[in-house]
Design an enzyme around this catalytic site. Structure first.
Site, mmCIF file in Angstrom:
data_model
loop_
_atom_site.group_PDB
_atom_site.id
_atom_site.type_symbol
_atom_site.label_atom_id
_atom_site.label_comp_id
_atom_site.label_asym_id
_atom_site.label_seq_id
_atom_site.Cartn_x
_atom_site.Cartn_y
_atom_site.Cartn_z
ATOM 1 N N HIS A 197 -8.349 -4.830 0.417
ATOM 2 C CA HIS A 197 -7.151 -4.373 0.739
ATOM 3 C C HIS A 197 -6.398 -4.633 1.740
ATOM 4 O O HIS A 197 -5.191 -4.781 1.805
ATOM 5 C CB HIS A 197 -7.384 -2.752 0.996
ATOM 6 C CG HIS A 197 -5.970 -1.851 1.083
ATOM 7 N ND1 HIS A 197 -5.563 -1.426 -0.312
ATOM 8 C CD2 HIS A 197 -5.396 -0.946 1.983
ATOM 9 C CE1 HIS A 197 -4.350 -0.655 -0.075
ATOM 10 N NE2 HIS A 197 -4.227 -0.383 1.309
ATOM 11 N N ASP B 297 -10.595 -4.329 -4.221
ATOM 12 C CA ASP B 297 -9.927 -3.290 -3.254
ATOM 13 C C ASP B 297 -10.620 -2.171 -3.470
ATOM 14 O O ASP B 297 -10.796 -1.480 -4.448
ATOM 15 C CB ASP B 297 -8.572 -3.129 -3.657
ATOM 16 C CG ASP B 297 -7.660 -2.425 -2.588
ATOM 17 O OD1 ASP B 297 -8.407 -1.445 -1.868
ATOM 18 O OD2 ASP B 297 -6.592 -2.681 -2.300
ATOM 19 N N SER C 242 0.822 -1.223 -0.101
ATOM 20 C CA SER C 242 0.077 -0.148 0.101
ATOM 21 C C SER C 242 0.804 1.397 -0.043
ATOM 22 O O SER C 242 1.703 1.603 -1.020
ATOM 23 C CB SER C 242 -1.015 0.002 1.147
ATOM 24 O OG SER C 242 -1.912 0.937 1.123
#
Length: 371
Positions: free
Chosen positions: A241, A212, A147
């Site tokens: 996610h 996501d 991320s």
């Protein structure tokens, strides 16, 4: 300008767990550092090191006796190494690698404040710590960015020409592109991965969930398209996610990747020469959408994040809704300011035109009087 950018980025992008999920304590007999509430393991060391910006960073080093490679892991937002501890141990064990995970400035028990530039200094210090204390060579390191961690990961990767490999886990194209389908990079944007990924010379594995709702899967797909040396990506059907690690394919694909790159004779050669494999990887993208004509084309509309959802994995929790709302409000303010500026510029141009016409009329009257 730079100070404003740094301040804005800190408000928009960084949400360290508060309070931190762990404390660092010293063992009475040996003085070794430990994470409180975690069972001490012989192959795990808690370490501290300083960055060039003066921050003291806390990290966890997991050693494997058969390791040929070392993963330098940059975790995602709203997490710290206490929450990632068990995952670090499992990855080291199953992939047969050493692993160093660290907390960014202002995260966990690392000192300082979170900022884009501080995270760059943090990962640089972690890399140097591996070199100086464990004798780890550049060509044996795999940079792993999850991320927001894809930002410091790619920033370091472009500066290491002999790097073994890179793993991008639910990566972002840039900070602003997470929320808005912008077509160009703005000065206040952070983690401009879309501009850096083409300069990475080593093999890159991209892992992303198709559902996501925090970072759309299109981010991972565009980054994969821009890689110099593409490894077969992993698009996890239904993955969001924060839960990709629970999919069996996740660990299987990672093991295959590590095994393949450790057999690669040289980083100077074209790693992904097998055209059949490239076609297979490309088909895995085409099954979701046609290839984009441009990496800056508009992303598909984001799904609503108004419904509050708490994501859990291996005992730790992430709440991304609040962070997204804070970011959206801040960026709305920036966008309105930009639009007001453009409106003022148009108004100013209009005034200049009318003022010029009026001045020409006065000049004509003056010449008439002079006659």
């Amino acid at each position: 300008m730079g100070g404003v950018t740094s301040s804005m980025a800190a408000k928009l992008a960084f949400f360290p767990p508060n309070p931190p999920s762990y404390k660092v304590v010293k063992e009475g007999g040996t003085g070794m550092l430990m994470l409180a509430a975690f069972r001490q393991r012989e192959n795990v060391q808690v370490v501290k090191f300083r960055t060039r910006r003066g921050t003291e960073v806390v990290g966890v080093y997991v050693e494997h006796p058969m390791a040929k490679s070392t993963i330098l892991y940059s975790h995602g937002n709203a997490a710290d190494i206490g929450q990632m501890y068990e995952l670090f141990v499992e990855l080291s064990e199953h992939l047969c690698v050493n692993l160093l995970g660290y907390d960014y400035s202002g995260y966990g028990q690392s000192s300082g404040k979170p900022s884009e530039n501080n995270t760059y200094a943090d990962i640089e210090a972690a890399y140097k710590y591996l070199e100086e204390n464990y004798g780890t060579k550049q060509e044996d390191i795999i940079l792993y960015g999850q991320s927001v961690g894809s930002g410091p990961t790619l920033d370091l990767a472009v500066r290491l020409p002999q790097l073994r490999a890179v793993v991008l886990h639910s990566p972002i194209l840039s900070g602003l592109r997470v929320m808005y389908p912008v077509k160009r990079t703005y000065w206040f944007d952070i983690y401009k991965n879309i501009d850096k990924i083409p300069m990475v010379k080593c093999p890159v594995l991209v892992i992303h969930g198709t559902d996501d709702e925090v970072v759309d899967c299109s981010h991972g797909k565009q980054l994969w398209e821009l890689c110099q040396q593409k490894y077969e990506p992993l698009w996890l059907q239904g993955g969001n996610h924060c839960n990709l690690e629970i999919y069996p394919e996740y660990l299987q694909h990672l093991k295959k990747f590590v095994s393949t790159i450790e057999k690669s004779p040289s980083q100077g050669l074209n790693f992904w020469r097998g055209i059949d494999r490239v076609q297979e990887a490309r088909k895995s993208i085409d099954c979701f959408e046609a290839p984009r004509m441009s990496t800056d084309m508009r992303d598909k509309p984001r799904k609503s994040t108004d419904g509050k959802e708490i994501l859990k994995f291996q005992g730790y929790k992430f709440s991304n809704v609040e962070t997204l709302e804070k970011s959206r409000i801040s960026f709305d303010y920036v966008e309105r300011s930009r639009r007001n500026t453009e409106h003022n510029d148009k108004s100013r141009k209009s005034v200049d035109v009318h003022f010029g016409r009026a001045r020409k009329s006065l000049d004509w009257l003056d010449r008439t009087r002079a006659r």
